[in-house]
Design an enzyme around this catalytic site. Structure first.
Site, PDB file in Angstrom:
ATOM      1  N   ASP A  30       0.854  -1.192   0.000  1.00  0.00           N
ATOM      2  CA  ASP A  30       0.000   0.000   0.000  1.00  0.00           C
ATOM      3  C   ASP A  30       0.886   1.238   0.000  1.00  0.00           C
ATOM      4  O   ASP A  30       2.042   1.189   0.442  1.00  0.00           O
ATOM      5  CB  ASP A  30      -0.937   0.006   1.216  1.00  0.00           C
ATOM      6  N   THR A  84     -11.794   2.010  -7.029  1.00  0.00           N
ATOM      7  CA  THR A  84     -12.282   2.324  -8.383  1.00  0.00           C
ATOM      8  C   THR A  84     -13.458   3.302  -8.228  1.00  0.00           C
ATOM      9  O   THR A  84     -14.606   2.944  -8.474  1.00  0.00           O
ATOM     10  CB  THR A  84     -12.737   1.046  -9.125  1.00  0.00           C
ATOM     11  N   PHE A 156     -17.438 -10.425  -3.227  1.00  0.00           N
ATOM     12  CA  PHE A 156     -18.838 -10.182  -2.862  1.00  0.00           C
ATOM     13  C   PHE A 156     -19.027  -9.887  -1.376  1.00  0.00           C
ATOM     14  O   PHE A 156     -20.164  -9.848  -0.900  1.00  0.00           O
ATOM     15  CB  PHE A 156     -19.695 -11.388  -3.270  1.00  0.00           C
ATOM     16  N   LEU A 157     -17.924  -9.695  -0.637  1.00  0.00           N
ATOM     17  CA  LEU A 157     -18.078  -9.468   0.805  1.00  0.00           C
ATOM     18  C   LEU A 157     -18.804  -8.159   1.077  1.00  0.00           C
ATOM     19  O   LEU A 157     -18.779  -7.230   0.269  1.00  0.00           O
ATOM     20  CB  LEU A 157     -16.718  -9.486   1.504  1.00  0.00           C
ATOM     21  N   GLU A 159     -19.287  -5.033   3.964  1.00  0.00           N
ATOM     22  CA  GLU A 159     -18.651  -4.434   5.128  1.00  0.00           C
ATOM     23  C   GLU A 159     -19.515  -4.753   6.349  1.00  0.00           C
ATOM     24  O   GLU A 159     -20.735  -4.811   6.266  1.00  0.00           O
ATOM     25  CB  GLU A 159     -18.496  -2.928   4.936  1.00  0.00           C
ATOM     26  N   LYS A 213     -19.983  -9.230 -11.282  1.00  0.00           N
ATOM     27  CA  LYS A 213     -19.909  -8.378 -10.088  1.00  0.00           C
ATOM     28  C   LYS A 213     -20.915  -7.217 -10.181  1.00  0.00           C
ATOM     29  O   LYS A 213     -21.650  -6.929  -9.241  1.00  0.00           O
ATOM     30  CB  LYS A 213     -18.479  -7.845  -9.927  1.00  0.00           C
ATOM     31  N   ALA A 261     -36.796  -1.856   3.688  1.00  0.00           N
ATOM     32  CA  ALA A 261     -37.128  -0.525   3.159  1.00  0.00           C
ATOM     33  C   ALA A 261     -36.689   0.550   4.136  1.00  0.00           C
ATOM     34  O   ALA A 261     -36.544   0.309   5.326  1.00  0.00           O
ATOM     35  CB  ALA A 261     -38.623  -0.431   2.907  1.00  0.00           C
ATOM     36  N   CYS A 269     -20.037   1.141  -2.445  1.00  0.00           N
ATOM     37  CA  CYS A 269     -20.165   0.295  -3.640  1.00  0.00           C
ATOM     38  C   CYS A 269     -21.462   0.423  -4.430  1.00  0.00           C
ATOM     39  O   CYS A 269     -21.410   0.680  -5.629  1.00  0.00           O
ATOM     40  CB  CYS A 269     -19.880  -1.140  -3.264  1.00  0.00           C
TER      41      CYS A 269
END
Ligand SMILES: NC(=O)C1=CN([C@@H]2O[C@H](COP(=O)(O)OP(=O)(O)OC[C@H]3O[C@@H](n4cnc5c(N)ncnc54)[C@H](O)[C@@H]3O)[C@@H](O)[C@H]2O)C=CC1
Ligand SMILES: O=C(O)[C@H]1O[C@H](OP(=O)(O)OP(=O)(O)OC[C@H]2O[C@@H](n3ccc(=O)[nH]c3=O)[C@H](O)[C@@H]2O)[C@H](O)[C@@H](O)[C@@H]1O
Length: 430
Positions: A30, A84, A156-157, A159, A213, A261, A269
């Site tokens: 990083d 991204t 597909f995780l 948070e 994705k 709802a 994301c």
């Protein structure tokens, strides 16, 4: 296997720590010194349940971090877990991906033997083949499929449940072009497949993996928006939307997940990914009308909440408590959280804001340094003219006497989490 992961944010750190837990040797690369230092000291740079334990367990042994791309030379495969984000027009900003691909290519120029490069970030179809591969080729002087292979493995995780989601996936998607790449991916994912009890492993093309994705996120975001559209209709008729949505969820073709709802979807994301795939589709001449409608419904929910407040008070000079700053419970991430939109609108209307969140206050302080922050929901409510509930943290369900300390007990609930009680002017958004 020896792996490197470029980018050590929510995804890169989780994936690195989980791969270490599964027995691989992982180095996180990083550009952020603080993140690198934290990981090497066994500290987790983000709030994510279960992650700190994994980082502490493996740091200094199977998990290391560095700012030095050269450490990639000692690994067999590199995941790209870089941000991204969206450009102003919603299209995907590949700046970090391109920079990292170039740095990786320059590094691989000095490597003997093949290397596997796996896109983990969410990128629009054809990005890995048309943008990432050629950048690495240019910087390394090597050819895709010869000196190195490229692949795409969407993540597909979620948070807040990232570790559990990674270690127990519904599916694993492996997009590649060569047998050599599929073989390496098989070896890499074998411990996960075994631990997770043989989930489906979908082997597909690289662009298909990229699109899977977006399709996954677009479907889930649209499902929530449809639930919100239906809940808004319910409200017009005085019909209990929770009763309706819970019941339709019993139909196995519909399913109960993601029918919650309320204020709608935020986070790092769904908003950016729906925007990116809409922009990409438009770029190819297709207008994705249903997805655009899902975005429109989502954008409208915070304004509907504020309208319920405006019906009761003139916002100028009022003190409004915003309960919940994270984009969802279980995380300290405030990116595109519904609370950020509410706070901006409240400030524009001349209201004073006091925010409270169990874990996300420091991140929100960076976004809004000048509003007040309380250490508890009770402190936020004390003396407030109104309260808006923006995140469905469990602790808000237990609030009761705390409302008595409000100057006027108006509570507008964006997540239907607070229990309606005597003595408060309560309205739920849905
Ligand atoms: N956050 C999430 O829950 C999920 C995110 N994704 C996707 O994964 C990707 C990464 O997302 P996050 O982890 O949330 O991002 P993030 O913003 O939390 O982390 C990105 C990391 O990359 C580092 N970085 C930036 N440029 C770099 C460079 N040139 N070299 C090395 N490191 C660099 C940053 O310092 C940061 O630590 C995105 O494409 C996102 O859409 C996919 C599934 C879940
Ligand atoms: O691509 C990504 O980054 C990730 O995006 C989402 O994960 P995440 O954003 O972490 O969280 P979600 O649990 O999906 O919630 C997203 C938003 O939708 C809202 N939501 C969720 C569920 C629901 O029923 N109703 C609802 O309003 C949440 O409050 C939150 O603001 C997807 O669920 C993950 O599969 C995906 O990997």
């Amino acid at each position: 296997m020896k792996l490197s992961i470029i980018g050590s944010g929510y995804v890169g750190t989780t994936v690195a720590a989980c791969f270490a837990e599964l027995g691989h040797h992982v180095v996180n690369v990083d550009i952020d010194d603080d993140i690198v230092r934290a990981l090497n000291e066994g500290r987790c740079p983000i709030h994510e349940p279960g992650l700190a334990e994994l980082v502490e367990r493996h740091a200094g042994d199977r998990l290391r971090a560095t700012t030095d791309y050269d450490e990639i030379l000692d690994t067999e495969a590199t995941f790209l877990a870089l941000p991204t984000p969206s450009n102003d027009d919603g299209s995907i900003d590949l700046g970090a991906m391109k920079a990292a691909a170039t740095s990786l290519g320059e590094t691989l120029a000095r490597k003997d033997g093949p290397h596997l490069v796996v896109t983990k970030s969410t990128v629009v179809p054809t990005t890995t083949v048309d943008v990432i591969g050629p950048r690495i080729e240019e910087a390394s002087g090597k050819r895709v499929g010869e000196g190195f292979d490229i692949a795409m493995n969407p993540e597909f995780l979620r948070e807040g449940t990232a570790v559990d989601d990674f270690l127990a996936p519904d599916k694993i998607v492996l997009g590649a072009q060569t047998d050599r790449a599929y073989e390496q991916l098989d070896e890499l994912f074998a411990p996960l497949v075994e631990r997770a009890g043989n989930p489906p492993v979908v082997k597909t093309g690289i662009s298909e993996a990229e699109m899977i994705k977006y399709a996954n996120n677009a479907f889930l975001a649209s499902k929530i928006s449809l639930a919100n559209d239906l809940a808004n209709i319910c409200k017009e008729f005085g019909v209990d939307s929770a009763e309706v949505l819970e019941t339709i969820g019993l139909d196995s073709r519909i399913g109960s997940a993601f029918l919650g709802a309320g204020l709608g979807w935020g986070g790092s994301c769904f908003p950016k990914d729906t925007a990116a795939i809409i922009a990409a589709a438009r770029g190819r001449g297709y207008e994705p009308r249903l997805l655009q409608a899902a975005v429109d419904v989502n954008d409208g929910q915070p304004e509907r909440l504020l309208d319920l407040l405006r019906e009761r008070i003139d916002l100028g000079g009022k003190r409004v408590a915003v309960l919940g700053l994270a984009f969802k419970p279980g995380t300290d991430d405030v990116r595109t959280s519904r609370a950020t939109l509410l706070i901006s609108s409240l400030l524009d209307a001349g209201a004073g804001v006091v925010g409270y969140d169990p874990v996300a206050t420091e991140n929100m302080r960076e976004r809004f340094p000048d509003i007040e922050y309380a250490d508890s929901a009770a402190d936020a409510l004390a003396g407030a003219d109104a309260a808006l509930v923006a995140t469905d943290w469990d602790e808000f369900a237990a609030l009761d006497d705390e409302f008595d300390a409000m100057r006027s007990p108006i509570v507008i609930d964006g997540r239907r989490i607070v229990t309606r009680r005597e003595g408060i002017d309560y309205e739920s958004l849905v």
